[in-house]
Design a protein around this motif. Structure first.
Motif, PDB file in Angstrom:
ATOM      1  N   GLY A  35      57.101  -1.771  58.873  1.00 49.40           N
ATOM      2  CA  GLY A  35      56.277  -2.957  58.734  1.00 49.40           C
ATOM      3  C   GLY A  35      55.745  -3.452  60.056  1.00 49.40           C
ATOM      4  N   MET A  83      52.426  -3.238  54.959  1.00 50.56           N
ATOM      5  CA  MET A  83      52.809  -2.017  55.668  1.00 50.56           C
ATOM      6  C   MET A  83      53.948  -1.312  54.946  1.00 50.56           C
ATOM      7  SD  MET A  83      51.010  -1.398  58.426  1.00 50.56           S
ATOM      8  CE  MET A  83      52.061  -0.472  59.514  1.00 50.56           C
ATOM      9  N   ARG A  84      54.946  -2.072  54.538  1.00 49.03           N
ATOM     10  CA  ARG A  84      56.095  -1.469  53.848  1.00 49.03           C
ATOM     11  C   ARG A  84      55.672  -0.888  52.504  1.00 49.03           C
ATOM     12  NH1 ARG A  84      58.651  -6.484  55.667  1.00 49.03           N
ATOM     13  NH2 ARG A  84      59.926  -6.044  57.505  1.00 49.03           N
ATOM     14  N   VAL A  88      45.858  -2.232  56.927  1.00 44.39           N
ATOM     15  CA  VAL A  88      47.013  -1.880  57.771  1.00 44.39           C
ATOM     16  C   VAL A  88      47.750  -0.654  57.249  1.00 44.39           C
ATOM     17  CG1 VAL A  88      47.422  -4.177  58.734  1.00 44.39           C
ATOM     18  CG2 VAL A  88      48.527  -3.532  56.575  1.00 44.39           C
ATOM     19  N   THR A  89      47.508  -0.280  55.995  1.00 46.30           N
ATOM     20  CA  THR A  89      48.137   0.923  55.445  1.00 46.30           C
ATOM     21  C   THR A  89      47.384   2.197  55.834  1.00 46.30           C
ATOM     22  OG1 THR A  89      46.892   0.813  53.367  1.00 46.30           O
ATOM     23  CG2 THR A  89      48.963  -0.419  53.474  1.00 46.30           C
ATOM     24  N   LYS A  90      46.293   2.030  56.599  1.00 53.90           N
ATOM     25  CA  LYS A  90      45.465   3.164  57.046  1.00 53.90           C
ATOM     26  C   LYS A  90      44.972   3.997  55.857  1.00 53.90           C
ATOM     27  CE  LYS A  90      47.927   3.385  61.454  1.00 53.90           C
ATOM     28  NZ  LYS A  90      48.764   4.205  62.369  1.00 53.90           N
ATOM     29  N   GLU A  96      54.287   2.737  55.438  1.00 52.86           N
ATOM     30  CA  GLU A  96      53.958   2.852  56.853  1.00 52.86           C
ATOM     31  C   GLU A  96      55.125   2.377  57.721  1.00 52.86           C
ATOM     32  OE1 GLU A  96      51.327   4.079  58.484  1.00 52.86           O
ATOM     33  OE2 GLU A  96      50.437   4.787  56.633  1.00 52.86           O
ATOM     34  N   PHE A 112      53.000  -3.431  62.599  1.00 49.25           N
ATOM     35  CA  PHE A 112      51.614  -3.004  62.480  1.00 49.25           C
ATOM     36  C   PHE A 112      50.907  -3.090  63.831  1.00 49.25           C
ATOM     37  CE2 PHE A 112      52.061  -7.438  61.262  1.00 49.25           C
ATOM     38  CZ  PHE A 112      51.174  -8.073  62.106  1.00 49.25           C
ATOM     39  N   SER A 123      45.356  -6.690  54.862  1.00 45.79           N
ATOM     40  CA  SER A 123      46.538  -6.114  54.211  1.00 45.79           C
ATOM     41  C   SER A 123      46.234  -4.733  53.632  1.00 45.79           C
ATOM     42  CB  SER A 123      47.033  -7.046  53.100  1.00 45.79           C
ATOM     43  OG  SER A 123      47.462  -8.290  53.642  1.00 45.79           O
ATOM     44  N   GLN A 164      53.077  -7.442  57.173  1.00 46.09           N
ATOM     45  CA  GLN A 164      54.298  -6.632  57.236  1.00 46.09           C
ATOM     46  C   GLN A 164      54.667  -6.083  55.863  1.00 46.09           C
ATOM     47  OE1 GLN A 164      56.874  -9.521  59.017  1.00 46.09           O
ATOM     48  NE2 GLN A 164      56.464  -8.835  61.110  1.00 46.09           N
TER      49      GLN A 164
END
Length: 240
Positions: free
Chosen positions: A114, A106-107, A153-155, A111, A116, A150, A103
């Motif tokens: 958070g 993601m932040r 998850v941000t692509k 993204e 995902f 990690s 999470q």
């Protein structure tokens, strides 16, 4: 996508990188190859923004977009552009759970809130039952999977891994290879590895850049890594 020209770096008075050129094409996996101490980690840290570049240029350019000078951007801004980096020390939050680590990533990657996608657990199913376990309580191999998750998850558009197989067992190394092949060939993710484990390199990489004493001494398709190059640049010096 990424273009380095005449990149130089110093540690104090010691010249570490010497006029390094490197080009990364979208959707390819490139390996920075070389023995320990030849400049691989320094170069990926320069790309990610954690080491300074004394001279030279690093430009990022997406399809149909203008080139961007990365040297003017701090590491968080490079990450926000789509450059994800997994260093050797993994840098997870050991007192937070697996899910909380994802999470936060993601932040940090802009993204949203958070939340995902469960796709990350499809890639790394071993993490799913560990969602509520703290990072400090999982194994070293699981910590590496968490660090990689990690980053993913941000692509990202470019994934940089520094010595990913170092200290890994054969089982997790095989799983990592499968994951990278899937991301590279099915999703089109561009990957840059700093690595020296030759069987792994031959399995996952399309191209190589061979560093020797901070210089780019050879590059090309992985199938061009022949015995001559390996004997000349990948054989450790014998102790006197």
């Amino acid at each position: 996508m990424l273009s380095l020209r005449a990149v130089n770096h110093f540690y104090g008075n010691q010249h570490i990188l010497w006029n390094v050129d490197l080009d990364l094409a979208p959707g390819e996996c490139t390996c920075l190859l070389g023995l320990p101490g030849m400049g691989k980690t320094t170069l990926v840290n320069c790309i990610a923004g954690f080491q300074t570049v004394e001279s030279g240029s690093i430009f990022w350019q997406e399809a149909n977009g203008p080139p961007c000078d990365l040297l003017t951007l701090a590491p968080p801004l490079r990450a926000a552009m789509g450059i994800s980096y997994v260093p050797q020390d993994k840098r997870i939050f050991s007192q937070m759970t697996v899910e909380e680590n994802l999470q936060i990533a993601m932040r940090a990657g802009n993204e949203g809130t958070g939340a995902f996608s469960s796709d990350i657990f499809d890639l790394m199913p071993e993490l799913y039952p560990l969602r509520q376990v703290k990072g400090a309580a999982i194994s070293d191999d699981e910590q590496y999977q968490l660090a990689l998750a990690s980053a993913l998850v941000t692509k990202p558009k470019l994934l940089i891994l520094d010595e990913p197989t170092r200290g890994m067992g054969q089982g997790i190394m095989h799983k990592l290879g499968e994951c990278l092949l899937r991301l590279n060939r099915e999703v089109g993710l561009t990957v840059l590895l700093a690595e020296q484990h030759l069987p792994f390199i031959r399995r996952v990489a399309d191209k190589f850049c061979l560093l020797h004493r901070g210089r780019n001494v050879a590059q090309g398709a992985v199938n061009q890594l022949d015995t001559r190059l390996l004997e000349q640049f990948m054989t450790p010096d014998e102790a006197p």
